[in-house]
Each structure stands twice: as C-alpha cells, then as structure tokens.
Design an enzyme around this catalytic site. Structure first.
Site, PDB file in Angstrom:
ATOM      1  N   HIS B 212      70.063  32.531  27.975  1.00  0.00           N
ATOM      2  CA  HIS B 212      70.136  33.970  28.285  1.00  0.00           C
ATOM      3  C   HIS B 212      71.583  33.912  29.070  1.00  0.00           C
ATOM      4  O   HIS B 212      72.049  35.151  29.155  1.00  0.00           O
ATOM      5  CB  HIS B 212      69.170  34.362  29.163  1.00  0.00           C
ATOM      6  CG  HIS B 212      67.988  34.594  28.861  1.00  0.00           C
ATOM      7  ND1 HIS B 212      66.884  35.344  29.309  1.00  0.00           N
ATOM      8  CD2 HIS B 212      67.405  34.624  27.694  1.00  0.00           C
ATOM      9  CE1 HIS B 212      65.894  35.624  28.612  1.00  0.00           C
ATOM     10  NE2 HIS B 212      66.202  35.165  27.466  1.00  0.00           N
ATOM     11  N   SER B 216      70.795  34.933  22.517  1.00  0.00           N
ATOM     12  CA  SER B 216      70.298  34.257  21.314  1.00  0.00           C
ATOM     13  C   SER B 216      71.498  34.413  20.150  1.00  0.00           C
ATOM     14  O   SER B 216      72.128  35.415  20.230  1.00  0.00           O
ATOM     15  CB  SER B 216      69.297  35.091  20.720  1.00  0.00           C
ATOM     16  OG  SER B 216      68.039  35.188  21.674  1.00  0.00           O
ATOM     17  N   LYS B 240      57.472  42.094  18.332  1.00  0.00           N
ATOM     18  CA  LYS B 240      57.764  41.040  17.225  1.00  0.00           C
ATOM     19  C   LYS B 240      57.068  39.529  17.595  1.00  0.00           C
ATOM     20  O   LYS B 240      56.426  39.037  16.490  1.00  0.00           O
ATOM     21  CB  LYS B 240      59.340  41.021  16.823  1.00  0.00           C
ATOM     22  CG  LYS B 240      59.462  40.272  15.553  1.00  0.00           C
ATOM     23  CD  LYS B 240      61.046  40.549  15.058  1.00  0.00           C
ATOM     24  CE  LYS B 240      61.156  39.780  13.803  1.00  0.00           C
ATOM     25  NZ  LYS B 240      62.592  40.217  13.030  1.00  0.00           N
ATOM     26  N   ASP B 241      57.176  39.270  18.806  1.00  0.00           N
ATOM     27  CA  ASP B 241      56.954  38.148  19.061  1.00  0.00           C
ATOM     28  C   ASP B 241      55.150  37.931  18.916  1.00  0.00           C
ATOM     29  O   ASP B 241      54.608  36.988  18.440  1.00  0.00           O
ATOM     30  CB  ASP B 241      57.223  37.451  20.266  1.00  0.00           C
ATOM     31  CG  ASP B 241      58.711  36.956  20.359  1.00  0.00           C
ATOM     32  OD1 ASP B 241      59.166  36.700  19.326  1.00  0.00           O
ATOM     33  OD2 ASP B 241      59.222  36.668  21.451  1.00  0.00           O
ATOM     34  N   GLU B 284      50.724   9.695  13.939  1.00  0.00           N
ATOM     35  CA  GLU B 284      50.471  11.185  13.850  1.00  0.00           C
ATOM     36  C   GLU B 284      51.599  11.577  12.750  1.00  0.00           C
ATOM     37  O   GLU B 284      52.802  10.994  12.961  1.00  0.00           O
ATOM     38  CB  GLU B 284      50.521  12.036  15.034  1.00  0.00           C
ATOM     39  CG  GLU B 284      49.403  11.392  15.990  1.00  0.00           C
ATOM     40  CD  GLU B 284      47.842  12.297  15.395  1.00  0.00           C
ATOM     41  OE1 GLU B 284      47.410  11.824  14.313  1.00  0.00           O
ATOM     42  OE2 GLU B 284      47.480  13.312  15.984  1.00  0.00           O
TER      43      GLU B 284
END
Lengths: 175, 409
Positions: B212, B216, B240-241, B284
């Site tokens: 911040h 972004s 949107k998230d 994994e």
C-alpha cells in the site's frame, strides 16, 4: 412518464432481490461451513462407544461402596445396610433443598447407584462422612445423606442417578 | 483523511483507537489502479487459504496426538471417529496444495508484470520470505501424520543439512534430537508447524503494508498519476476478489469432495517404518522443481547449495532484470523468455516426479542450467538489448482511449 417510472421501479426491485438472494446464499453457506467445525468438538464416535459400562456387583460386601468409571466420571455403587436404608426412609419427609423420596432414587433398596459428582462444582464427595452419615464434599462442604440427597451446604441438587438396569442379581449396566 | 461516520459507537472507538481509518485505508477507499485483471486475484486467494489452513489446523490439533506411537492412529481417529474430521483434514490437506497453487500464480504474475521492480523490491522480498516459510511449514505438516512418506521425507530433508562441511552431522543430530528421526523430531516439527503460520500472518501484514506504500502494480506496469487512473478498492475490487474466491473455492471443492487424495501419496497411509524406505519416494508436488534441481547435481553439497540458490536468486532478481519497463506486455523479447521459463519450471516439476535414471537425469541437468541461466544471463541481457514497445502515457488513456481523447480536446 409512467413507463420510465415503471422501469426504474422494476430495476430497483430486481437489484434488491439479487442483493437479498446473494446475502441469504452467503449466510446459509457460512452457517453450513461453520457447522462441521463446531460439530467436530462434540464427542467423537469412539467416545460415544464408551457410553455404557457393565459392572459386577456380586462381590461388594454389605455396607461397602464400589466406585466405577462411566463416561469419565465416578459412579458410586453403594451396598446399603438396613440401618442406612431405614435412616434414608425416615428422612423422606424432612425439609431439604431438593425433596425426593428414597424409593424414587433406587431400583432395589440395598443398591444405591448414583454419580459421584457433587452437584455444586463437580468434586467427588467422600463416603461415610458428614453430619448425615452419607457423603461429604471436601471442596465446599456439601453434606449428603444415606440416600445421596443434599441436606446441607451450597450444592443445589441431590447426587444424580444415572440410567442403569439390573441385567441379573449381580450385574448392572450403567448408561 | 480520517474515516467519517455518524455512528456514535464508531466515533467513540475511532477517537481512542483509529482502527476504522486503518481498515478504510487498507480495504475501503484505498485507490487501486482501475485496470487490474483477474491475475491480481491470487493475492487475496492466497490470504484466504492462509486463513483456511489456520482455522482447520487449530481444529485438527484438538484431535491430533504428536507422539510416534499415536500420531498415525490419531490421524485415522480424525478420519473415522471425529465428527466431520474427514472433511476438516481433507480441507487442510488439499488446502496446502491450493495455497501453493494461488501463490505460484501470484509469483508468476509478479514475474510477468515486473511487480518486483522499484519501488517494490521489499514487497518482493517479503513475498519470497513468506514463500520460504510456507515450504518449511508444508514440509513439517507433511511429517505429522507419521506415515511412510512423512518419515522418509523428514529423514531426507533433515539430511540435507549433513552436506554442510565439518558441522553438518552435528547439525542433523541437533535437528533430530537423537540419532535418527524419532519422537523428539516429531514434537519439534509439530511445535514449529503451529508457530510458523502465525509468523506468516505477521509477514503478510508487512507485505500488505509495503504494497500500500506505492499501491498495486498493474497490467500496464506504469505508475498511476491521478485519480482518473484509480478506483476505490471497495466496492470494485472487494467484489472482484469475492467473485474470484467463489470460482477458486468451486475448483477446490471438486478436489476436496471428489478426489481428496489426488495430490497425496498412497504410501503415506502406511504407518512410518524406520526399517523400510518406500521404493519410490517423492516430495509433495509443490516442491518437485527444487527436488529435481537437488538431484541434478552429482555432488551432495553442490545439490543442496543449488537447491537453496534456486529460491534465493529471486532476491537479486530486481537488479538482474535491467529493463526499466515493468510489464512484459511492452517487452516482446522478455515475454517469450517468460513463457519458456515457466515451461522450464513445469519441466523441472515433471523431472522431480520421475525416478532419477536414464534420459531424466540429462533433462534435469539441462533444465537446471536453464533455470539459472534465465536469471543470470537472459534477464540482464534482454534488459540491455531489448527494445520495448512505447508505453501509454497513463492508465486512464490506455483503458479508456476515447474518453481520454475527448478530455484532451
């Protein structure tokens, strides 16, 4: 003019509906998601499988008490002698916080089966002690009589009677 | 600007602890570039998975027993006896994989759009540290069920440290708390597996703080200039998230409910046996590329060094990439190499899953060389020699060319 108004009104209703429907969907979804986590804290299958205990009472001498574990708690199986039974019956109509007749608390008068957990805050009362010749809780001084009824002290209720049944004369199943 | 509200309770709290202002700056009016694509969803998805892992993990610990004689049976107890235990464990197990899926998308999005470049280097560093801790946490979690793969995975990973000259053996004994992987090892890995996620939470907060500071990055890779380039985070990006979360959870649920052991190894349903190593031992999937690099080097110490270097090299990437243009959208040459690099990483993953024999050894070595060449040779040289396409003058102009033209008249 009327058409414009109608269209605007319709649009608003539609948006409100979508908003409420989505909100309700999220709410129900969240509740359905949270439930498995809460339910996982309830007793698991292996704990529930231990919910009943069979006890052989044939070898408990008159006047003695057997303490067995049921659901992680002590259960007193007391083989009462005639004086104790008599004493318990004599007090049936005495003044006490949680009045109950001795006959309501036993299936066979000589066998008193009850949870050995003080109804005050969960300690285990000591046998053959206290002013009423029954049980006495060392934590906060609750005194129970020979029928396990509360007679004196801070406990609100009589010692609890668990569900149990006589399988035969010398065997009981608790739970 | 402070947060405004008419609510008396909010005002009372705000006057004493300006937490609403803080939240408002973080996810409320925070101005975000208005051209963020769905590639920018993976940060919030990774954050979501971190929360999911912590919540399910805390519940699992309530039923798990960290002791070599009881760990395996306690996990089976969770699967069979605990109410919804199967669901909670499968969420945690598959959640680890989906956490890595989100993070890998997030990392490669950063690589493609140059999100690591100035002034976001520290943001990138924090991300790498989070990634390293995630791998450590995932490894430790994999040990806890005390199956065959748990035990031998723990043995192999801890033995990596024996490659260190002189003190290596002593370090390994220290890690084990004994002369082999045993109960003391299980207990300390359990303790750290519980601790590290909370450290990751702290680093995520720093990561968001650093984010911040300059905001972004965006698909164009150019800085935002004024309010025409941005929209408030809420409601535009919260919604949107949320949409991204819904889609992501849908895919997650397909694996969770229809193929919960897709990412796992059947051998881990055999209790740990210190006397027998499984015939084919693999980590994994999310660790496979690094496992491939480890095995490609015909030297114990060399392999370990290169494996760690493969991650640590990300720390110098902001300086190895000499191009001033961030987004690969305007870098025709780098764009090609980005996709080759991505394919090479996937290839390394495949190599890591194959037995180290025949052609796979050669492929693994070539892919390892290419992996490092990408950072050490290709990134600096492309930055120098590439001629980037012209950048738009502003986000607004690129996104809304007509509106910008109209405004210009």
């Amino acid at each position: 003019m009327a058409t414009t108004h109608g269209a605007a009104h319709a649009g608003q209703t539609r948006r409100d509906f979508l908003f409420l429907a989505a909100g309700a969907g999220v709410g129900i979804g969240a509740a359905l998601t949270v439930w498995p986590f809460i339910d996982s804290l309830n007793p698991s299958a292996d704990v529930l499988a231990l919910a009943s205990t069979e006890v052989d009472i044939g070898k408990v001498p008159l006047g003695q008490q057997l303490t067995v574990l049921w659901r992680g708690k002590p259960v007193f199986v007391k083989h009462r002698n005639p004086e104790e039974i008599e004493k318990a019956r004599a007090d049936d109509s005495a003044s006490m916080p949680d009045p109950q007749k001795d006959a309501e608390r036993v299936k066979k008068p000589e066998w008193l089966v009850m949870l050995g957990v003080c109804t005050h805050l969960g300690c285990v009362p000591l046998g053959n002690q206290g002013p009423y010749g029954g049980w006495f809780c060392p934590c906060h001084g609750s005194a129970y009589d020979t029928s396990g009824r509360i007679r004196q002290g801070p406990a609100p209720r009589n010692l609890e009677i668990p569900p149990y049944a006589f399988l035969n004369d010398t065997r009981i199943k608790i739970g | 600007m402070a947060f405004q509200s008419d609510n008396k309770v909010i005002k009372w709290i705000e006057y004493r602890l300006p937490i609403f202002t803080l939240l408002d700056h973080a996810v409320g009016t925070y101005p975000a570039p208005k051209n963020l694509s769905y590639w920018w969803n993976f940060g919030s998805l990774a954050g979501l998975m971190l929360v999911v892992q912590i919540v399910t993990g805390i519940v699992l610990v309530m039923h798990y027993t960290p002791h070599t004689s009881l760990a395996f049976t306690s996990v089976e107890h969770i699967m069979r006896d605990v109410n919804y235990g199967w669901l909670i464990r499968y969420i945690h197990m598959n959640g680890a994989s989906f956490f890595f899926i989100a993070v890998y998308f997030h990392i490669f999005r950063g690589l493609y759009y140059g999100s690591y470049k100035a002034p976001r280097e520290l943001l990138w560093f924090l991300g790498i540290i989070i990634y390293l801790l995630m791998m450590a946490t995932a490894f430790m979690g994999y040990v806890l069920p005390w199956g065959q793969m748990s035990f031998w995975g723990a043995t192999v990973i801890t033995n990596l440290f024996s490659a260190i000259p002189v003190v290596g053996e002593s370090i390994v004994t220290l890690l084990w708390g004994g002369f082999s992987v045993g109960n003391p090892t299980l207990n300390r890995l359990f303790s750290l597996h519980y601790l590290l996620p909370f450290i990751i939470v702290g680093l995520v907060i720093l990561h968001i703080w650093a984010l911040h500071q300059h905001g972004s990055n965006n698909p164009l890779g150019i800085d935002k200039k004024d309010s025409r380039d941005t929209i408030p985070f809420h409601p535009y990006y919260t919604i949107k998230d949320l949409f991204g979360i819904a889609v992501f959870l849908l895919v997650f649920s397909i694996f969770l409910f229809y193929s919960p052991n897709f990412f796992g190894e059947p051998d881990n349903y055999i209790e740990a046996n210190p006397l027998v190593t499984p015939a084919h031992i693999v980590p994994e999937w999310y660790l496979l590329p690094f496992y491939a690099i480890l095995r490609s080097v015909p030297s114990k110490l060399g392999g370990v060094i290169l494996m760690f270097a493969a991650i640590l090299i990300l720390f110098v990437l902001p300086w190895l990439d000499t191009s001033r243009v961030r987004s690969a959208k305007f870098r025709p040459v780098y764009k090609q190499f980005f996709w080759i690099f991505l394919a090479n990483c996937l290839l390394l993953g495949v190599v890591g899953a194959k037995p180290p024999e025949g052609i796979w050894v050669l492929i693994g070595r070539l892919a390892t060389v290419y992996y490092f060449a990408h950072f050490l040779v290709i990134c600096p040289l492309v930055g120098w020699f590439e001629r980037p396409r012209p950048l738009p003058t502003s986000i607004n102009e690129a996104v809304l060319p007509k509106a910008a033209a109209a405004a210009g008249e």
